[in-house]
Write a protein that holds these residues in place. Structure first.
Motif, mmCIF file in Angstrom:
data_model
loop_
_atom_site.group_PDB
_atom_site.id
_atom_site.type_symbol
_atom_site.label_atom_id
_atom_site.label_comp_id
_atom_site.label_asym_id
_atom_site.label_seq_id
_atom_site.Cartn_x
_atom_site.Cartn_y
_atom_site.Cartn_z
ATOM 1 N N ILE B 67 0.789 -1.313 -0.118
ATOM 2 C CA ILE B 67 -0.003 0.172 0.093
ATOM 3 C C ILE B 67 0.712 1.241 0.029
ATOM 4 O O ILE B 67 0.565 2.093 -0.636
ATOM 5 C CB ILE B 67 -1.122 0.087 1.174
ATOM 6 N N VAL B 68 2.116 1.101 0.606
ATOM 7 C CA VAL B 68 2.971 2.304 0.746
ATOM 8 C C VAL B 68 3.534 2.527 -0.724
ATOM 9 O O VAL B 68 3.507 3.731 -1.546
ATOM 10 C CB VAL B 68 4.048 2.424 1.965
ATOM 11 N N VAL B 69 3.945 1.323 -1.239
ATOM 12 C CA VAL B 69 4.405 1.489 -2.721
ATOM 13 C C VAL B 69 3.396 2.108 -3.668
ATOM 14 O O VAL B 69 3.737 2.845 -4.427
ATOM 15 C CB VAL B 69 4.939 0.231 -3.192
ATOM 16 N N ALA B 70 2.166 1.544 -3.781
ATOM 17 C CA ALA B 70 1.295 2.119 -4.471
ATOM 18 C C ALA B 70 0.812 3.696 -4.367
ATOM 19 O O ALA B 70 0.703 4.397 -5.128
ATOM 20 C CB ALA B 70 -0.217 1.408 -4.200
ATOM 21 N N GLY B 71 0.719 3.917 -2.837
ATOM 22 C CA GLY B 71 0.523 5.534 -2.625
ATOM 23 C C GLY B 71 1.675 6.297 -3.060
ATOM 24 O O GLY B 71 1.397 7.247 -3.634
ATOM 25 N N LEU B 72 2.856 5.896 -3.185
ATOM 26 C CA LEU B 72 4.111 6.591 -3.665
ATOM 27 C C LEU B 72 3.933 6.646 -5.247
ATOM 28 O O LEU B 72 4.147 7.915 -5.746
ATOM 29 C CB LEU B 72 5.344 6.056 -3.231
ATOM 30 N N VAL B 73 3.555 5.637 -5.974
ATOM 31 C CA VAL B 73 3.299 5.549 -7.367
ATOM 32 C C VAL B 73 2.251 6.671 -7.798
ATOM 33 O O VAL B 73 2.385 7.389 -8.775
ATOM 34 C CB VAL B 73 3.125 4.176 -7.918
ATOM 35 N N ALA B 74 1.279 6.685 -6.885
ATOM 36 C CA ALA B 74 0.131 7.262 -7.271
ATOM 37 C C ALA B 74 0.448 8.972 -7.141
ATOM 38 O O ALA B 74 -0.054 9.751 -7.727
ATOM 39 C CB ALA B 74 -1.052 7.173 -5.943
ATOM 40 N N LEU B 75 1.652 9.494 -6.587
ATOM 41 C CA LEU B 75 1.963 10.965 -6.496
ATOM 42 C C LEU B 75 2.370 11.111 -7.680
ATOM 43 O O LEU B 75 2.524 12.164 -8.251
ATOM 44 C CB LEU B 75 3.158 11.006 -5.631
ATOM 45 N N ARG B 76 2.943 10.236 -8.812
ATOM 46 C CA ARG B 76 3.403 10.390 -9.903
ATOM 47 C C ARG B 76 2.473 9.898 -11.265
ATOM 48 O O ARG B 76 2.419 10.614 -12.160
ATOM 49 C CB ARG B 76 4.928 10.113 -10.178
ATOM 50 N N GLY B 77 2.190 8.796 -10.953
ATOM 51 C CA GLY B 77 1.430 8.014 -12.283
ATOM 52 C C GLY B 77 0.038 8.174 -12.036
ATOM 53 O O GLY B 77 -0.649 8.507 -11.049
ATOM 54 N N GLY B 78 -0.885 7.657 -12.943
ATOM 55 C CA GLY B 78 -1.997 7.465 -12.962
ATOM 56 C C GLY B 78 -2.766 6.324 -12.433
ATOM 57 O O GLY B 78 -1.932 5.457 -11.511
ATOM 58 N N ILE B 79 -4.078 6.256 -12.075
ATOM 59 C CA ILE B 79 -4.487 5.258 -11.161
ATOM 60 C C ILE B 79 -4.218 3.813 -11.734
ATOM 61 O O ILE B 79 -3.994 2.819 -11.005
ATOM 62 C CB ILE B 79 -5.988 5.495 -10.989
ATOM 63 N N MET B 80 -4.318 3.592 -12.889
ATOM 64 C CA MET B 80 -3.803 2.265 -13.455
ATOM 65 C C MET B 80 -2.265 1.922 -13.007
ATOM 66 O O MET B 80 -2.210 0.928 -12.725
ATOM 67 C CB MET B 80 -4.087 2.516 -14.997
ATOM 68 N N THR B 81 -1.352 3.043 -13.317
ATOM 69 C CA THR B 81 -0.051 2.494 -13.006
ATOM 70 C C THR B 81 0.018 2.019 -11.581
ATOM 71 O O THR B 81 0.506 1.077 -11.077
ATOM 72 C CB THR B 81 0.866 3.739 -13.100
ATOM 73 N N MET B 82 -0.741 2.936 -10.714
ATOM 74 C CA MET B 82 -0.507 2.702 -9.290
ATOM 75 C C MET B 82 -1.256 1.348 -8.876
ATOM 76 O O MET B 82 -0.649 0.652 -8.084
ATOM 77 C CB MET B 82 -0.963 3.933 -8.329
#
Lengths: 241, 97
Positions: B67-82
């Motif tokens: 969930i932390v990794v997904a949260g960090l990815v969401a800062l830069r990428g779109g919802i699909m990527t995260m």
């Protein structure tokens, strides 16, 4: 895709291109929700429903979490009104969605509004809210997204009901945690809104407390209420992003 | 028709009622006070957070990392990527650690 949207923003787009853009918005939702529709179909059969019952429920209720709760109760000998009440309780958060989004549907004909409320799921609400923040929401775009989610939700339900025995161990493929990850993404999408961090902290902590001491599904409404009350009592003038 | 179908129909009506109910109540008012407006603007973050937070109570280290990794990815990428990143991290951790 985003560059294309920006260049087209000033001109009004045709209904067809709005519809197709809406359908594109549904793709991540379909990817995230299909495993649950398949699981729902499979569990429905395990709990004594026919494939027709499962499909009928997906077509008419069209709300994943509440459908899961519903079939869980079908498996036991529980009074019908209690099943309906439980589904109502799980879906109660939609009252807040329709209160918030209704302002942005008001310029549509009544039949379009009636249809739009039927399609009002969590991701649909989130997408419509973020578009309404920038501009008017076209019905064709909203319907394109909603219809796409609806069609795939029902097809995946039927697939689960007919071939459900083939699905692997839900825990190993992370099924219990996919939705929280997905909803975290939606919450992050609103991070530029006024009061976002205080809201997330207050609703998050309140929902965890309510989950422990009151139980599911009431933690959703109670946690949300805590955040909404925060937005209500902080003076609007000081609510900056 | 059997009882199951009737329960489903009643549930569908109850659900539609929740999807239209908030609007029906609010549309009775001519104007909306700025504070109510602020409260309505808080609905997405407030409600959707409650669909995430309680799952953290039962999360182990693997789920927390995902969930932390997904949260960090969401800062830069779109919802699909995260979403796909988060799901992959979770599935890999659960199957190989």
């Amino acid at each position: 895709m985003s560059a294309e949207i920006i260049t087209q923003l000033p001109a009004r787009r045709s209904s067809l291109s709005e519809f197709l853009d809406g359908a594109r918005r549904a793709i991540p939702v379909v990817v995230a929700s299909s495993p649950f529709a398949v699981l729902f179909g499979a569990l429905a059969i395990d709990n004594g429903l026919t494939p027709f019952d499962a499909l009928f429920m997906s077509m008419t209720v069209f709300g994943g979490a509440s459908q899961m709760v519903g079939i869980e109760l079908f498996g036991h000998k529980i009074a019908p009104w209690l099943i309906v009440l439980s589904i109502f309780a799980v879906n109660f958060r939609h009252v807040l969605y329709s209160a918030a989004i209704g302002r942005h549907f008001a310029h549509w004909p009544l039949w379009q509004q009636a249809l739009a409320y039927f399609l009002l799921t969590d991701p649909q609400f989130a997408e419509a809210e973020s578009r309404a923040q920038r501009e008017r929401v076209p019905f064709a775009w909203y319907f394109g997204m909603g219809l796409c989610i609806y069609v795939f939700w029902n097809m995946a339900t039927l697939a689960g009901a007919l071939f459900g025995r083939l699905i692997p161990d839900p825990h190993a493929i992370g099924l219990d945690f996919l939705l929280p990850i997905y909803f975290l993404g939606i919450v992050m999408g609103f991070r530029k809104r006024p009061m976002w961090l205080p809201l997330v902290l207050v609703s998050g902590v309140a929902s965890m407390i309510a989950y422990k001491f009151v139980g599911s599904p009431w933690h959703v409404s109670l946690g949300a209420l805590a955040g909404i009350i925060l937005a209500l009592i902080v003076p609007p003038s000081s609510q900056k992003a | 028709m059997n009882e199951t179908i009737w329960i489903i129909i009643a549930s569908a009506i109850a659900t539609y009622f929740t999807r239209v109910g908030g609007h029906l109540v609010l549309s009775r008012f001519e104007t909306i006070h700025p504070r109510i407006e602020a409260a309505l603007n808080a609905v997405p973050a407030a409600v959707l957070t409650t669909l995430v937070a309680p799952s953290l109570l039962s999360a182990g280290p693997r789920e927390m990392i995902a969930i932390v990794v997904a949260g960090l990815v969401a800062l830069r990428g779109g919802i699909m990527t995260m979403f796909i990143t988060g799901a992959l991290v979770l599935i890999l951790l659960r199957n190989f650690t």
